[in-house]
Design a protein around this motif. Sequence first.
Motif: not given
Length: 306
Positions: A201-222
Amino acid sequence: MRIQPFLFFVFCTAELLAQPVLEYPTAIPAFGPHPVVARSYGVVPGIVQSGTDVLWDLSTVNFTEIGTTTDSVLDPSTTPYAPDYPDATHAVRLVDQFGYYRVDANGVEDLGYRLGPTSSSFIYSDPARVVQFPGEVGESWSDQTQSGSTITTLTVTLLAEGELRLNDGSFSDAVLIRREYVGSSSTATSTTWFRRSDALRPLGNLLANGAVIVRAPIELLTTLKEHSSPTGISAFPNPCSHLLTVALPGTGSAALQLCDATGRVVLNSRGNGDRVQLDLSSLGSGPYFLRVSQAGSVHMQRLVKE
């Protein structure tokens, strides 16, 4: 050649140091759901780095929520397209898309994918190894994938390992992987973060234009640390048995979400003014996590429902 929607990257070259990453079997995620929030941090100069002990610091960069979803790693025999992938050991579901993988002591092979119920299965007659165990920073390997008469060469490089720091938490086991796909009529390069403990499962992506996308877990308690916003947002009483009061600084509309221990959103609300009350009487006892977004700031607080 298909590139899954969550595997987009940017090109980077660097001198790299050796460090074990993605070691079997710890990089095989447990079966189960994985709620995530997709965040765009905009264009972040210099975020692509290489080597070991790298710090990707996004803690002072405002982000925009793209949305929330649940990724799932499944036993492939329980999925609707299992007959098309008899050698799969893991299936990854993202919304209606299924990816099928074979995992062994050497690494992870991509067997193909299914975009949804109305599409047909894309099956690699010659799968490509997308993760190799054990891996070292600076290591590269190449493999070919074939579907019908189409042959694509895949080159994978482990660029870096270190900490991905967000404004409400951090991931100390992040690794950065570049993949280059070269076919007869097209070429694509992509780069992504994974957790060392989760190679599917990916945690984040780096796009060609320098943009950053992060897929942060929302299982926040842990997963994520509690984050106190400097805006003066607070929630009380804690523990709470019935009505929870959220104090707001009065700087515009606020979006409030309450998540349970699995990361599932159990309550959504909006508020204006200096106070909002949330009725928790219908919720079961136990731990929860409150997330308040207002005027570009995010407040996160652990709560206990009595």
